[in-house]
Design a protein around this motif. Sequence first.
Motif: not given
Length: 359
Positions: A203-218
């Motif tokens: 459910g993260l905004p496109f594009p997922g790459g940088p969003q996953i990297a950001k979410a993974a920080l938490e």
Amino acid sequence: MRVLAIESSCDETAAAIVVDGRLAESSIVASQVDLHARYGGIVPEVASRQHLAAIGPVVREALAEAGCTLDDLDAVAATRGPGLSGSLLVGYNFAKALAFGRDLPFLGVNHLEGHIYANWLMANGHASSSSANQDASSSSDDRDASPGPAGDPEPTFPALCLVISGGHTDLVFMRGHGRYQRLGGTRDDAAGEAFDKVGRMLGLPFPGGPQIAKAALEGGPSSLKLPRAWMHGTFDFSFSGLKTAALHAVREGRWDVPSIAWEFQEAVVDIVAGKTSRLAKELGAAQVLVAGGVASNTRLREELALRCAVAVRIPPPKLCTDNAAMIGAAAGFRLALGQRSPFEEDIFTSNDWARVGEA
Ligand code: KG4
Ligand code: ZN
């Protein structure tokens, strides 16, 4: 030699002024990411129409920022492929028309070779960069990293290139300028594509790459363990099993978004850094050159540097994702060798390393 380079293979309209394949006097990137975000992916016709609207202003801005006019150009270059045909045609034809009208040499550039040559922009100069229209800098976790210091030595051969983007995950041996041998690559999804698809599942905004990297920080280690497809005996990758396992984890509902994002990113980084370091050792490569949008991922950068026995060169994040400075860099070397593209030449949509250059 001062080159105007244009890149429009996917969803970024970009133009840059590059001198001698090394110094980017300007690099303008107009991202369409906001336009496509509502569809959760790139819509090809929307992309090509947006390129048409953006190309003129972006080229004008690249000239203005470099403080030059069309009279100062020695050549024009543009991405020929691979990419979306409707997108490629806009930049390629604009560049051709400009070269034709000004009677300048014209060169079509392979997009993946361009990604690799971003590694030369770090040497002997400094790559300035800014963004037009919708700011591309909003879509990466760490784009503000500055380019390599002026006076960096040039990359050395033989080099192992890891090209890791939304469309490709290739391991390519580079013995010299323009000489490529593909030794491995993905058998299904590209790494960036897997990041984007898993981002959508989460459910993260496109594009997922940088969003996953950001979410993974938490996130951090948890009971979730995702599979790594090692494809033993080959230097190929497969990310579809990992993607499906991530989907099952999402459906199971036992783990939160940061935990899944963290484990997914670790799995990709583990496989990619593991295979790249092993192949570099086996080949006796002098350096590892990393290229493409996923190369802006901080964990991948860390792990490659840690695991490879030889120097790892990775452009600053803003030169990893699509830009035109990299196209100008690749063009610089080919133009210096006297290479030109005929005006009859067409674009292409899929890549063949053997045709990019003799190994
Ligand atoms: O090279 P690029 O800009 O375009 C292609 O040629 O494909 O790469 C875009 C890809 C997308 O899949 C995007 O999600 C991924 O690069 N990407 C990242 C990061 N930044 C961009 N993937 C993981 N971590 C990042 N920080
Ligand atoms: Zn790209």
